[in-house]
Design a protein around this motif. Structure first.
Motif, PDB file in Angstrom:
ATOM      1  N   PHE A   5       0.835  -1.192   0.000  1.00 50.90           N
ATOM      2  CA  PHE A   5       0.000   0.000   0.000  1.00 50.90           C
ATOM      3  C   PHE A   5       0.875   1.250   0.000  1.00 50.90           C
ATOM      4  N   GLN A  43       0.650   2.200   9.687  1.00 48.33           N
ATOM      5  CA  GLN A  43      -0.536   1.865   8.910  1.00 48.33           C
ATOM      6  C   GLN A  43      -1.449   3.081   8.802  1.00 48.33           C
ATOM      7  N   ARG A  46      -8.279   2.828   7.940  1.00 45.33           N
ATOM      8  CA  ARG A  46      -9.179   2.395   6.858  1.00 45.33           C
ATOM      9  C   ARG A  46      -9.995   3.563   6.311  1.00 45.33           C
ATOM     10  N   ILE A  49      -8.497   5.741   3.444  1.00 44.53           N
ATOM     11  CA  ILE A  49      -8.214   5.201   2.116  1.00 44.53           C
ATOM     12  C   ILE A  49      -9.010   5.935   1.047  1.00 44.53           C
ATOM     13  N   TRP A  67      -4.176  -2.478   0.948  1.00 41.19           N
ATOM     14  CA  TRP A  67      -4.225  -2.230   2.393  1.00 41.19           C
ATOM     15  C   TRP A  67      -4.600  -3.509   3.143  1.00 41.19           C
TER      16      TRP A  67
END
Length: 93
Positions: A5, A43, A46, A49, A67
């Motif tokens: 990613f 990271q 979510r 994204i 991801w």
């Protein structure tokens, strides 16, 4: 750990001649944080994204797939039976 990613984000950003300092504020983070995401040291959430997909004119599904792959690898990547476990999970999906 390398991040598929993160590598894709860097590739897209550089192709568009965008600097970290231009993209990071869109994700409500500083350039150091985005740099760590690109290097696989952190990271992305979510929820971010879709924001980064829009900002970089990228395909959301492609970014989400990368991801998710990174998330799976983070959990099982070092396990001896990782491949077998993933194959079982695929059957369930």
């Amino acid at each position: 750990m390398k991040s598929q990613f993160g590598e894709k984000i860097r590739e897209l950003r550089e192709k568009q001649n965008l600097y970290l300092r231009e993209v990071a504020p869109l994700l409500e983070m500083d350039t150091a944080q985005l740099s760590k995401i690109e290097k696989g040291q952190r990271q992305i959430k979510r929820e971010q994204i879709s924001i980064i997909a829009d900002a970089l004119k990228a395909n959301y599904n492609e970014l989400m797939t990368l991801w998710l792959a990174d998330q799976i690898f983070a959990v099982v990547g070092g396990e001896k039976l990782a491949k077998e476990a993933i194959l079982l999970a695929i059957k369930r999906i």
